[in-house]
Design an enzyme around this catalytic site. Sequence first.
Site, short mmCIF file in Angstrom:
data_model
loop_
_atom_site.label_atom_id
_atom_site.label_comp_id
_atom_site.label_asym_id
_atom_site.label_seq_id
_atom_site.Cartn_x
_atom_site.Cartn_y
_atom_site.Cartn_z
N CYS A 272 0.84 -1.19 0.00
CA CYS A 272 0.00 0.00 0.00
C CYS A 272 0.88 1.24 0.00
O CYS A 272 1.88 1.30 0.72
CB CYS A 272 -0.89 -0.01 1.24
SG CYS A 272 -1.95 1.43 1.42
N CYS A 273 0.52 2.22 -0.83
CA CYS A 273 1.14 3.55 -0.74
C CYS A 273 0.01 4.56 -0.60
O CYS A 273 -1.09 4.21 -0.19
CB CYS A 273 2.06 3.84 -1.92
SG CYS A 273 1.23 3.98 -3.52
N ALA A 274 0.26 5.81 -0.93
CA ALA A 274 -0.75 6.84 -0.67
C ALA A 274 -2.00 6.65 -1.52
O ALA A 274 -3.13 6.68 -1.02
CB ALA A 274 -0.16 8.22 -0.90
#
Length: 364
Positions: free
Chosen positions: A96-98
């Site tokens: 997961c990133c932004a």
Amino acid sequence: MQERHTEQDYRALLIADTPIIDVRAPIEFEQGAMPAAINLPLMNNDERVAVGTCYKQQGSDAALALGHKLVAGEIRQQRMYAWRAACLQNPQGILCCARGGQRSHIVQSWLHAAGIDYPLVEGGYKALRQTTIQATIELAQKPIVLIGGCTGCGKTLLVQQQPNGVDLEGLARHRGSAFGRTLQPQLSQASFENLLAAEMLKTDARQNLRLWVLEDESRMIGSNHLPECLRERMTQAAIAVVEDPFEIRLERLNEEYFLRMHHDFTHAYGDEQGWQEYCEYLHHGLSAIKRRLGLQRYNELAARLDAALTTQLATGSTDGHLAWLVPLLKEYYDPMYRYQLEKKAEKVVFRGEWAEVAEWVKAR
């Protein structure tokens, strides 16, 4: 590699406590994260700022090139080692990133080159965050029963023992009063809301519940505040009030605030520092309500607290704390709660001792 990107997928991730390898910078993670997330960033805070500045000044290609330059060689190897270990330890996890953009895709591609295929959250943290907000709004629409009562009535324990109960104070890591802090630091507001939503989703999935059982809380629990949608529903909820004898309340408070907190502090810090932390905790709690007590009464109770601590250190007995706790309850906490309860008297649907309220709630 199958990506997860539907609303139901997001909710399923939260209900299952799916491990999330969050590759955002530490500062982003601290501002808000999902409950089952661990932070293994692609870029640290300084690297993120440098790449962001480059993006604004020179565009995306230059920023991407700078990012690859900053995260190269030994730095990249170290981070790859951490990601690989996390993936092997959590084979059912996700990246997961932004926003499900370049950072998670870059880490995913590097892992793929190393022989590990690992899915990512399409939409990233932002999509999961929107899911927790929407889930709280929806789940808060179910009927609510609040557990009320004066300090020491065992409200939190009663909520914890209900299959449809959600321990708001436990999630907030704070017991809601001047003496409410725990040894765990409180989460950021966004992380608290995410944790609350995940707990509500899991409880609802287990029980397919008809109503929530919550403690009668004010808007603020320490530094965290309840989501407005839930707080609004709580103002309309029925209240069951626990009315236990004063002596039983004192026994509970002695166990929770003196015996247990002393044990927790010494376990965390050792005997000497733990004792100092415990003393400071009690003095800080009393000092927080100095203005409401008045200076003279505060000084009297603070002196009794010091005497009780001296006795406790010498003998191990916590009985001396009653000399300041009893007047604090009778002169401050009990009148304050009764005043608050009077303002919502029409919401009270049941009163009884702890076991009676527990039985009444069970029958709802």
